[in-house]
Design an enzyme around this catalytic site. Structure first.
Site: not given
Ligand code: APR
Length: 168
Positions: A34, A117, A121
């Site tokens: 995000d 997630s 998450y």
């Molecule tokens: N490109 C692709 N994947 C990515 C990138 C990127 N630039 N950055 C991180 N990831 C991966 C992470 O390594 C993980 O495998 O995205 C996946 C999801 O991780 P998170 O970003 O932590 O998302 P999530 O687990 O769904 O949690 C969402 O995190 O960032 C906050 O605002 C967001 O509150 C929400 C929560």
């Protein structure tokens, strides 16, 4: 020919018609993917997201891609893992299905997802990958515009989990 592929990389660099953001229910940005998407898309994304007034878990909202190579960004809050008996599986499937439905409505032929997630998450990776691939496969059977879905994995462990799910 409809395809699902798994790649390793940074989703902010992917020139798909739509990339999906693993958002939170405020849609006001955060860390992880995000944060990366908001940084790369630029400040106009924040203003575009503000008008939604948030988004419930499992639903999806679409914005322009702004400074990204992708035309659209589809924002979906995935479920926070609470042990598996709070409807998490269904909510995760909803995030994938509702994102694909929006992509189809906006005539996207190619869509890229992060591993929703499985970061902050804490959704178990193997279980999430199975749900994701199953939901994407089901959707592609009846999709009218979407033809190519790519899982963009940020690390080898995540990529291995999705490759296992695709090959199962
Ligand atoms: N490109 C692709 N994947 C990515 C990138 C990127 N630039 N950055 C991180 N990831 C991966 C992470 O390594 C993980 O495998 O995205 C996946 C999801 O991780 P998170 O970003 O932590 O998302 P999530 O687990 O769904 O949690 C969402 O995190 O960032 C906050 O605002 C967001 O509150 C929400 C929560």
């Amino acid at each position: 020919m409809k395809t699902i592929q798994v790649v390793e990389g940074d989703i902010t660099t992917v020139a798909a018609d739509a990339i999906v953001n693993a958002a939170n229910t405020t849609l006001m940005g955060g860390g992880g993917v995000d944060g990366a998407i908001h940084r790369a898309a630029g400040p106009a994304l924040y203003a575009a997201c503000e008008k939604f007034g948030g988004c419930p878990t499992g639903e999806a909202r679409i914005t322009s891609g702004f400074n990204l190579p992708a035309k659209y960004i589809i924002h979906t809050p995935g479920p926070i893992w609470h042990g598996g008996d709070h409807g998490e599986d269904q909510l995760l499937a909803n995030s994938y299905r509702n994102s694909l439905t929006l992509a189809d409505e906006y005539d996207c032929r190619t869509v890229a997802f992060p591993s929703i997630s499985t970061g902050v998450y804490s959704f178990p990776l193997g279980r999430a990958a199975q749900i994701a691939i199953q939901t994407i496969r089901e959707f592609l059977q009846t999709a009218s515009q979407v033809e190519e879905v790519t899982m963009v994995c940020f690390d080898p462990t995540t990529a291995r989990a999705y490759r296992t799910a695709v090959n199962s």
